[in-house]
Design a protein around this motif. Sequence first.
Motif, PDB file in Angstrom:
ATOM      1  N   VAL A  94       5.565  90.210 106.280  1.00  0.00           N
ATOM      2  CA  VAL A  94       5.519  90.003 104.734  1.00  0.00           C
ATOM      3  C   VAL A  94       7.157  90.723 104.662  1.00  0.00           C
ATOM      4  CG1 VAL A  94       5.063  91.485 102.708  1.00  0.00           C
ATOM      5  CG2 VAL A  94       3.197  90.809 104.246  1.00  0.00           C
ATOM      6  N   ILE A  95       7.696  90.073 103.909  1.00  0.00           N
ATOM      7  CA  ILE A  95       9.362  90.495 103.615  1.00  0.00           C
ATOM      8  C   ILE A  95       9.287  91.014 101.918  1.00  0.00           C
ATOM      9  CG2 ILE A  95      11.492  89.606 103.190  1.00  0.00           C
ATOM     10  CD1 ILE A  95      10.376  88.882 106.098  1.00  0.00           C
ATOM     11  N   ILE A  96       9.778  92.224 101.954  1.00  0.00           N
ATOM     12  CA  ILE A  96       9.975  93.024 100.841  1.00  0.00           C
ATOM     13  C   ILE A  96      11.518  93.056 100.535  1.00  0.00           C
ATOM     14  CG2 ILE A  96       9.721  95.140  99.665  1.00  0.00           C
ATOM     15  CD1 ILE A  96       7.283  95.832 101.634  1.00  0.00           C
ATOM     16  N   TYR A  97      11.894  92.547  99.545  1.00  0.00           N
ATOM     17  CA  TYR A  97      13.383  92.511  99.255  1.00  0.00           C
ATOM     18  C   TYR A  97      13.752  93.444  98.271  1.00  0.00           C
ATOM     19  CZ  TYR A  97      13.229  87.684 100.776  1.00  0.00           C
ATOM     20  OH  TYR A  97      13.030  86.560 101.559  1.00  0.00           O
ATOM     21  N   ASP A  98      14.952  93.921  98.347  1.00  0.00           N
ATOM     22  CA  ASP A  98      15.566  94.984  97.356  1.00  0.00           C
ATOM     23  C   ASP A  98      15.053  96.385  97.624  1.00  0.00           C
ATOM     24  OD1 ASP A  98      17.442  92.865  96.458  1.00  0.00           O
ATOM     25  OD2 ASP A  98      15.791  92.326  94.738  1.00  0.00           O
ATOM     26  N   GLU A  99      14.640  96.604  98.673  1.00  0.00           N
ATOM     27  CA  GLU A  99      14.107  97.915  99.119  1.00  0.00           C
ATOM     28  C   GLU A  99      14.790  98.685 100.065  1.00  0.00           C
ATOM     29  OE1 GLU A  99      12.706 101.129  98.545  1.00  0.00           O
ATOM     30  OE2 GLU A  99      11.582  99.591  97.277  1.00  0.00           O
ATOM     31  N   ASN A 100      15.522  99.609  99.896  1.00  0.00           N
ATOM     32  CA  ASN A 100      16.295 100.230 100.720  1.00  0.00           C
ATOM     33  C   ASN A 100      15.698 101.642 101.318  1.00  0.00           C
ATOM     34  OD1 ASN A 100      18.686  98.848 100.036  1.00  0.00           O
ATOM     35  ND2 ASN A 100      19.050 100.059  98.226  1.00  0.00           N
ATOM     36  N   ASP A 101      14.517 102.094 100.886  1.00  0.00           N
ATOM     37  CA  ASP A 101      14.010 103.310 101.510  1.00  0.00           C
ATOM     38  C   ASP A 101      12.843 102.587 102.163  1.00  0.00           C
ATOM     39  OD1 ASP A 101      12.827 105.712 101.916  1.00  0.00           O
ATOM     40  OD2 ASP A 101      12.571 106.113  99.904  1.00  0.00           O
ATOM     41  N   ARG A 102      12.854 102.702 103.611  1.00  0.00           N
ATOM     42  CA  ARG A 102      11.966 102.543 104.414  1.00  0.00           C
ATOM     43  C   ARG A 102      10.511 103.307 104.562  1.00  0.00           C
ATOM     44  NH1 ARG A 102      12.562  99.543 109.202  1.00  0.00           N
ATOM     45  NH2 ARG A 102      11.231 101.214 110.450  1.00  0.00           N
ATOM     46  N   GLN A 103      10.921 104.645 104.176  1.00  0.00           N
ATOM     47  CA  GLN A 103       9.965 105.688 103.838  1.00  0.00           C
ATOM     48  C   GLN A 103       9.063 105.443 102.534  1.00  0.00           C
ATOM     49  OE1 GLN A 103       9.225 107.657 106.454  1.00  0.00           O
ATOM     50  NE2 GLN A 103       7.276 108.292 105.453  1.00  0.00           N
ATOM     51  N   LYS A 104       9.800 104.964 101.603  1.00  0.00           N
ATOM     52  CA  LYS A 104       9.005 104.614 100.537  1.00  0.00           C
ATOM     53  C   LYS A 104       7.909 103.312 100.907  1.00  0.00           C
ATOM     54  CE  LYS A 104       9.774 103.072  95.769  1.00  0.00           C
ATOM     55  NZ  LYS A 104      10.964 102.860  94.709  1.00  0.00           N
TER      56      LYS A 104
END
Length: 120
Positions: free
Chosen positions: A42-52
């Motif tokens: 699953v690809i999640i774009y525009d997310e910089n926070d792995r922990q989130k």
Amino acid sequence: MVIKVDVTHISDDLKFAIQDAIKWNPVSDSQDNDHVSKYRRVIIYDENDRQKVKQLLEDILRKNQINDYIVVDNIKEEDEIAILRKDDLEQLGIFICPHCGMLFSNEGECTIHQRIHYFI
């Protein structure tokens, strides 16, 4: 930044729960247009926070009362998170501290680490 979530090792029901909870772009390992093919990521774009992202996935598991899976960082690919069945972790060479959830690549490191929880 793009964060990939490896869904190879999870059931179709869990894949659908994740699909319903987040916007995603499934990527198939095969190049055909077969809509029944199994998705690997699953690809999640525009997310910089792995922990989130990890927290979101853990919340999805909790909400759906799925207790036999765990969300872990892929130690081989920096931008990937995996959802794995707890029982399969050791077969994949991943050892998890039962006290704090820290991941190790071998049983010896995990055993040595666990001593800090007992002050030995």
